[in-house]
Scaffold this motif. Structure first.
Motif, mmCIF file in Angstrom:
data_model
loop_
_atom_site.group_PDB
_atom_site.id
_atom_site.type_symbol
_atom_site.label_atom_id
_atom_site.label_comp_id
_atom_site.label_asym_id
_atom_site.label_seq_id
_atom_site.Cartn_x
_atom_site.Cartn_y
_atom_site.Cartn_z
ATOM 1 N N UNK A 89 0.809 -1.225 0.000
ATOM 2 C CA UNK A 89 0.000 0.000 0.000
ATOM 3 C C UNK A 89 0.837 1.267 0.000
ATOM 4 N N UNK A 90 2.118 1.161 0.323
ATOM 5 C CA UNK A 90 3.004 2.328 0.318
ATOM 6 C C UNK A 90 3.539 2.643 -1.074
ATOM 7 N N UNK A 91 3.344 1.730 -2.016
ATOM 8 C CA UNK A 91 3.812 1.985 -3.377
ATOM 9 C C UNK A 91 3.113 3.215 -3.923
ATOM 10 N N UNK A 92 3.861 4.044 -4.623
ATOM 11 C CA UNK A 92 3.265 5.233 -5.221
ATOM 12 C C UNK A 92 2.719 4.878 -6.598
ATOM 13 N N UNK A 93 2.388 5.870 -7.362
ATOM 14 C CA UNK A 93 1.890 5.662 -8.712
ATOM 15 C C UNK A 93 3.028 5.650 -9.730
ATOM 16 N N UNK A 94 4.264 5.524 -9.245
ATOM 17 C CA UNK A 94 5.399 5.524 -10.164
ATOM 18 C C UNK A 94 5.323 4.353 -11.123
ATOM 19 N N UNK A 95 5.801 4.616 -12.305
ATOM 20 C CA UNK A 95 5.826 3.611 -13.350
ATOM 21 C C UNK A 95 7.172 2.913 -13.341
ATOM 22 N N UNK A 96 7.266 1.809 -14.066
ATOM 23 C CA UNK A 96 8.550 1.130 -14.142
ATOM 24 C C UNK A 96 8.422 -0.316 -14.559
ATOM 25 N N UNK A 97 9.427 -1.082 -14.187
ATOM 26 C CA UNK A 97 9.515 -2.498 -14.528
ATOM 27 C C UNK A 97 9.398 -3.314 -13.251
ATOM 28 N N UNK A 132 7.470 -7.839 -16.227
ATOM 29 C CA UNK A 132 6.483 -6.964 -16.847
ATOM 30 C C UNK A 132 6.843 -5.500 -16.686
ATOM 31 N N UNK A 133 6.077 -4.661 -17.356
ATOM 32 C CA UNK A 133 6.245 -3.220 -17.189
ATOM 33 C C UNK A 133 4.904 -2.633 -16.783
ATOM 34 N N UNK A 134 4.975 -1.508 -16.103
ATOM 35 C CA UNK A 134 3.767 -0.876 -15.583
ATOM 36 C C UNK A 134 3.753 0.588 -16.003
ATOM 37 N N UNK A 135 3.159 0.837 -17.140
ATOM 38 C CA UNK A 135 3.095 2.217 -17.636
ATOM 39 C C UNK A 135 1.969 2.998 -16.972
ATOM 40 N N UNK A 136 1.036 2.279 -16.333
ATOM 41 C CA UNK A 136 -0.031 2.938 -15.579
ATOM 42 C C UNK A 136 0.333 3.041 -14.097
ATOM 43 N N UNK A 137 1.473 2.502 -13.725
ATOM 44 C CA UNK A 137 1.916 2.514 -12.341
ATOM 45 C C UNK A 137 2.068 1.108 -11.805
ATOM 46 N N UNK A 187 10.603 4.011 -12.543
ATOM 47 C CA UNK A 187 10.973 4.939 -13.620
ATOM 48 C C UNK A 187 11.984 4.393 -14.611
ATOM 49 N N UNK A 188 12.028 3.109 -14.776
ATOM 50 C CA UNK A 188 12.922 2.487 -15.758
ATOM 51 C C UNK A 188 12.142 1.428 -16.515
ATOM 52 N N UNK A 189 12.088 1.578 -17.822
ATOM 53 C CA UNK A 189 11.416 0.580 -18.654
ATOM 54 C C UNK A 189 12.473 -0.368 -19.213
ATOM 55 N N UNK A 190 12.791 -1.362 -18.405
ATOM 56 C CA UNK A 190 13.858 -2.313 -18.750
ATOM 57 C C UNK A 190 13.310 -3.737 -18.845
ATOM 58 N N UNK A 191 12.021 -3.842 -19.104
ATOM 59 C CA UNK A 191 11.344 -5.137 -19.164
ATOM 60 C C UNK A 191 12.063 -6.114 -20.098
#
Length: 163
Positions: free
Chosen positions: A8-16, A48-53, A95-99
């Protein structure tokens, strides 16, 4: 980037992210376009990657794994709803798209096998995004150390969808 200790502490940051799953016994699953898939007992990693967070995307995975029901959209969904599959942990890089880079590194590692060819990779050139871990190391630490060797800072979050 700051790592958190609770989902629940995860923010809306995107990434891998890499989800570590555990198959408590032999599992046979019909995975949509891939057909019948057999998974041996042990640990698996899904990249996976999470472009929506990360929180939103992984939250959906957790919900499916806990309820063992829901709309099955991605290859992983078919695995998560199986009663012999539990979530172990989440390794993520904000903040890294390294999927694809991570999937390639897992594919080349000697203690990792492709679990299912084409799994999670129908939109890219990767052999797979789903791997069987054959290391005796803790699976979270094993994957995190590989990501660290790639020059990124991974965070580990323990998950439990226990049985």
């Amino acid at each position: 980037m700051q790592c958190v200790t609770e989902f629940n502490e995860l923010s809306t940051e995107r990434g891998t992210y890499v989800l570590i799953l555990n198959a408590s016994s032999l599992v046979s699953i019909n995975v949509a376009s891939l057909g019948q898939v057999t998974l041996n007992e042990g640990y698996y990693a899904y990249v996976g990657s999470a472009k929506v967070g990360i929180k939103t995307r992984v939250g959906r995975h957790i919900k499916l794994a806990m309820l063992k029901a829901g709309k099955l959209r991605w290859h992983l969904d078919y695995v998560l709803v199986n009663s012999n599959i539990t979530l172990h942990s989440l390794i993520y890089v904000n903040n890294s798209y390294i999927e694809h880079e991570v999937a390639q590194a897992l594919y080349r590692h000697r203690n990792i096998d492709v679990a299912v060819r084409g799994f999670g990779s129908s939109d890219c050139n990767c052999v797979s995004h789903f791997f069987k871990l054959n290391s005796s190391q803790d699976p979270s630490m094993f994957i995190a150390s590989l990501i660290k060797q790639m020059g990124y800072i991974p965070c580990i979050l323990k998950l439990s969808t226990g049985q």
